[in-house]
Design an enzyme around this catalytic site. Structure first.
Site, PDB file in Angstrom:
ATOM      1  N   SER A  62      93.337  15.660  37.749  1.00 51.29           N
ATOM      2  CA  SER A  62      94.233  14.691  38.309  1.00 51.29           C
ATOM      3  C   SER A  62      94.007  13.316  38.924  1.00 51.29           C
ATOM      4  CB  SER A  62      95.103  15.619  39.289  1.00 51.29           C
ATOM      5  OG  SER A  62      95.973  16.585  38.893  1.00 51.29           O
ATOM      6  N   LYS A  65      95.657  10.582  37.321  1.00 48.74           N
ATOM      7  CA  LYS A  65      96.910   9.885  37.952  1.00 48.74           C
ATOM      8  C   LYS A  65      96.700   8.378  38.481  1.00 48.74           C
ATOM      9  CE  LYS A  65      99.444  14.323  38.784  1.00 48.74           C
ATOM     10  NZ  LYS A  65      98.400  15.435  38.210  1.00 48.74           N
ATOM     11  N   SER A 126     100.287  15.412  43.743  1.00 48.84           N
ATOM     12  CA  SER A 126      99.667  15.416  42.454  1.00 48.84           C
ATOM     13  C   SER A 126     100.914  16.213  41.384  1.00 48.84           C
ATOM     14  CB  SER A 126      98.672  16.380  42.396  1.00 48.84           C
ATOM     15  OG  SER A 126      97.685  16.053  41.431  1.00 48.84           O
ATOM     16  N   LYS A 252      92.693   9.996  45.438  1.00 46.19           N
ATOM     17  CA  LYS A 252      93.180  10.966  44.758  1.00 46.19           C
ATOM     18  C   LYS A 252      92.273  12.550  44.247  1.00 46.19           C
ATOM     19  CE  LYS A 252      96.597  12.950  42.447  1.00 46.19           C
ATOM     20  NZ  LYS A 252      96.257  14.000  42.980  1.00 46.19           N
TER      21      LYS A 252
END
Length: 424
Positions: A62, A65, A126, A252
């Protein structure tokens, strides 16, 4: 950046002299991170401060992202979409949002998401379905959006990426519709170095992203639900969380079976922001603890040292003058000259080189010239440093202009003639 040939050769010789594998270099060989890869860079200068297998493409999960977020910001900035635009969410994505095995915010038919709320859900919780919905809103399909992601990475000079989704999910979770040419078990892959480049560009071009990633929690969907939905950040290093660390405000997390636990973090302390990447934390170790160790190591061992102040004499204190009343002129630095150094391993060297367009073939300044006239460059480098910079363009921060300290006046025509005759 255009460096001099001499300087480029010097850097190459320095690297060969040390003859160490580039991907495993670190300023202190005794320090390691319990992960498949770890990387740290100074945000502003691009100076690499730690590199442990940072050039091998690995699963990024993730952390992907952040690329999607950049494109969302870019589209809003260009006026192609607006923050308050509502986005259509397909039944497939709604169904995916309720899969307990995937990171998501459950989406009901009554939920009406704006672009802004979907981005908050993507970066804070997320949420995979909301990320895919953003991709479809921008490009029509997620597959077309992945093409857009590749285009963006190309602009940044990133060539080691292999992408299949906008969210970081692998193809196994995407059903029958997967990126053309990819395999059923493929996931997004990229090196830690490239992930740091993504983070650097995102913060530079859209610093407001930190207003989102720094939020421990927030409430969304206030307009389509009675009380809204509170979402919590997956970043355990923010204020109020167990792994809190001073100065951390992003960026992140990422987790898949292939990638393991990953985290691209950023923190500011002592006026300097760093970006760290930890990928595939080893079993029994925590990505936030390992990131904390890495950040502490950087701040404890590295410093940004001003080697010479603005106005100080250059390494070569004077320059010859052509047709001037004086044969030489004092030259000084136009601004502070600084470099990142590790307290355990440094050997600072300076050198001056004239700028060809500003001087004659004999390396002289032709009078008359005003003070502040650029005559060359002063370079600083650490002969013990083998880590280098995030990109070659970043190296320009280790060089400053060298200028005339005072005006230089031209000698009169009679003296010029006399000098010409005596030289003959």
């Amino acid at each position: 950046m255009k460096q001099t040939k001499w300087y480029s050769k010097l850097i190459i010789i320095t690297f060969i002299t040390f003859s160490l594998p580039f991907q495993t270099l670190a300023a202190n060989d005794n320090f390691t991170v319990s992960a498949n890869a770890a990387f740290a860079v100074d945000y502003e200068t691009g100076k690499i401060l730690y590199n442990q297998n940072g050039d091998e493409p690995l699963g990024i999960a993730s952390m992907t992202k952040l690329i999607t977020a950049y494109i969302v910001f870019d589209e809003v900035n260009k006026g192609n979409i607006a923050w308050d635009d509502t986005i259509k969410i397909s039944d497939t994505l709604k169904k995916m949002s309720k899969n307990p095995d995937l990171s998501n915010i459950p989406i009901e038919d009554k939920h009406v998401y704006t672009v802004k709320e979907a981005l908050y859900g993507s970066l804070i919780s997320s949420a995979n379905s909301l990320t895919s919905a953003l991709a479809e809103h921008i490009s029509g399909t997620e597959i077309k959006f992945v093409d857009r992601m590749y285009d963006q990475l190309k602009i940044w000079g990133i060539t080691d990426a292999s992408l299949v989704t906008a969210s970081g999910l692998g193809n196994e979770d995407m059903g029958k519709t997967i990126y053309p040419g990819s395999g059923k078990k493929d996931e997004n892959m990229m090196s830690a170095r490239s992930m740091a480049i993504v983070g650097q560009h995102l913060i530079t071009d859209f610093p407001e992203v930190l207003e989102i990633t720094s939020l421990p929690s927030t409430t969304i969907l206030k307009n389509s639900t009675k009380d809204g939905i509170e979402i919590w950040n997956s970043n355990g290093m923010l204020d109020g969380f167990y792994y809190y660390m001073e100065g951390v405000d992003g960026l992140k997390t990422g987790t898949t079976p292939l990638a393991g636990d990953c985290f691209i973090g950023t923190a500011t302390r002592n006026g300097h922001r760093i970006i760290t990447v930890v990928m595939g934390t080893e079993e029994g170790f925590n990505r936030f603890e390992e990131t904390g160790k890495l950040m502490t190591y950087i701040y404890d061992n590295w410093s940004y040292e001003v080697i010479k102040k603005k106005g100080a004499p250059a390494d070569k204190k004077t320059i010859d003058v052509h047709h001037g009343k004086e044969k030489t002129a004092d030259i000084i630095l136009a601004e502070d000259l600084a470099v990142w150094t590790n307290k355990e391993d440094k050997d600072i060297k300076l050198f001056f080189e004239t700028t060809k367009k500003q001087v004659t073939r004999k390396q002289k300044v032709a009078a008359p010239k005003d003070k502040g006239y650029v005559v060359g460059k002063e370079y600083v480098y650490n002969t013990k440093d083998t880590l280098g910079y995030l990109t070659t363009e970043d190296e320009k921060l280790d060089v400053v202009d060298v200028v005339l300290k005072n005006d230089i006046k031209k000698e009169n025509i009679f003296m010029q003639g006399w000098h010409w005759l005596t030289r003959s």
